[in-house]
Design a protein around this motif. Structure first.
Motif, short mmCIF file in Angstrom:
data_model
loop_
_atom_site.label_atom_id
_atom_site.label_comp_id
_atom_site.label_asym_id
_atom_site.label_seq_id
_atom_site.Cartn_x
_atom_site.Cartn_y
_atom_site.Cartn_z
N PRO A 25 0.82 -1.21 0.00
CA PRO A 25 0.00 0.00 0.00
C PRO A 25 0.85 1.26 0.00
N TRP A 200 -4.19 1.80 0.04
CA TRP A 200 -4.51 0.38 -0.10
C TRP A 200 -5.20 0.12 -1.44
N ARG A 235 -9.22 -7.67 3.75
CA ARG A 235 -9.15 -6.21 3.69
C ARG A 235 -10.54 -5.60 3.49
#
Length: 421
Positions: A25, A200, A235
């Motif tokens: 990220p 991200w 995530r």
């Protein structure tokens, strides 16, 4: 027949990641913010980019900071990508690639004291954050800094699903726990930035597309696809519970050891404050704050020792409030006249701010000289809608956000009664 060998899985993992814009990220905007937080750098700074991948950060540092970058990775195809990109951008003379293990930085490419900035975006986990912070310091030139990012919990109560995943992939610590680890490894924290969600997206968006187009029949690829899909799903479901925190770190100044005040220090603390200011008001203020149970936080009364063991400098943080939310007030900061302008004051201020970060505090306020406190990251408090309840020059009332994952309160500062304001 499915190939379960470690070698095939590793190769499949790298195949999924080849030619992606990022390997962790991040964003160019975040790299620029972190570069600014690292502070002033020399002309043509010497930068060591560890776990550089295909070199997105290395290219930016070379182009925009004028850096001479030594870019290190174990995976040669990533280094080849970087060399290709550097040539296309006319940066061949600014970037040197080295195939090496970041856990074994020996040999002529890595002399001690030779880098102004060490950069590790999303890569230190390979050897462990604590090990990286401890071992890489020897490579820094005097005044040098490290930027190391680490995955952290952004909640005190992670969900069972998030914990299950991360227990299998190197469980994160909380932000205060990670800060404490950096301090224990011999560094002081210059700044911490919790990377935004967009960072991200910039990583996972292209990765998700790559997974959907991957050939599951290639050796090790079935495992790599399944592992990556699980990571993406975790995530999506639990992303608010963890994130990357980027730390700007500097080795502690060994000339001025710091520690928390002890009861036997009280007379010496009073003497340092009395000697540093024209009147005894600040010395008496410390004594009054010490008697205020709502304001006094023992671990946030810090001293710096002189070479002979006497007290050279002092810094105090006490509880105040902004619009009802807890904050900290930095006052007083005092250096004995014999040790002024030698770094003792800076050392004790950094130490008390580190202690505040390690206990999970989010905001510090100071009324002080606008030419001094910005070096610690303070900016005018008015930028956040914070103001004192009395008239002062705007640039003299300053704020430092220690944890930017916590909303910054707005409103009027309410000091402990001992301040008399």
């Amino acid at each position: 027949m499915t190939d379960h060998s470690d070698a095939s899985r590793t190769e499949a993992f790298f195949t999924l990641h080849h030619r992606l814009p990022r390997q962790s990220p991040g964003s160019d905007a975040t790299t620029r913010r972190l570069l600014a937080l690292a502070g002033p750098l020399p002309h043509r700074p010497r930068v060591l980019d560890l776990g550089c991948g295909p070199g997105r950060a290395a290219l930016l540092l070379a182009a925009e900071a004028g850096a001479e970058v030594t870019a290190v990775d174990l995976h040669q195809p990533f280094l080849d990508e970087l060399r290709e990109a550097a040539g296309a951008r006319g940066l061949d003379d600014r970037i040197r690639t080295v195939r090496a293990d970041m856990g074994d930085l020996t040999g002529p490419a890595f002399p001690e004291g030779s880098f102004d900035l060490i950069w590790a975006e999303g890569s230190a986990y390979c050897i462990g954050f604590d090990t990286a912070v401890r071992d890489w310091q020897r490579l820094l030139a005097p005044g040098g800094a490290m930027m190391i990012s680490e995955c952290v919990w952004t909640t005190d109560a992670p969900s069972a699903g998030a914990r299950d995943f991360w227990d299998r992939h190197g469980s994160p610590r909380t932000l205060p726990e990670t800060t404490a680890a950096a301090l224990a490894a011999g560094c002081t924290v210059g700044a911490v930035l919790v990377q935004p969600e967009d960072d991200w997206d910039a990583y996972y968006g292209p990765l998700a597309e790559r997974v959907e187009g991957a050939d599951p029949g290639a050796p090790g690829m079935e495992w790599a696809i399944a592992a990556t899909r699980e990571e993406l799903a975790v995530r999506r479901e639990y992303g608010a519970e963890y994130g990357y925190a980027a730390y700007v770190l500097r080795p502690v100044d060994p000339r001025w050891p710091t520690r928390a005040e002890t009861p036997k220090d009280r007379a010496a603390v009073h003497a340092v404050n009395a000697a540093a200011f024209p009147t005894r008001d600040e010395a008496d203020l410390v004594d009054a704050l010490r008697a205020d149970a709502d304001a006094w936080l023992p671990e946030l009364s810090r001293v710096a020792e002189a070479p002979d063991g006497s007290l050279a400098a002092y810094a105090l943080l006490t509880r105040c409030r902004v619009g009802g939310a807890p904050a900290l007030a930095l006052a007083p900061v005092a250096t004995s006249p014999a040790y002024q302008r030698q770094g003792a004051g800076q050392a004790v201020v950094r130490a008390v701010l580190d202690a505040a970060r390690a206990r999970g505090e989010a905001l510090v306020l100071v009324l002080g000289h606008p030419g001094y406190y910005p070096r610690f990251g303070f900016v005018p408090a008015s930028r956040y809608g914070i103001r004192p309840g009395f008239e002062v020059p705007d640039e003299a009332m300053m704020a430092l956000v220690l944890d930017d994952s916590v909303p910054v309160p707005t409103g009027t500062i309410r000091y402990p009664a001992a301040f008399g304001v």
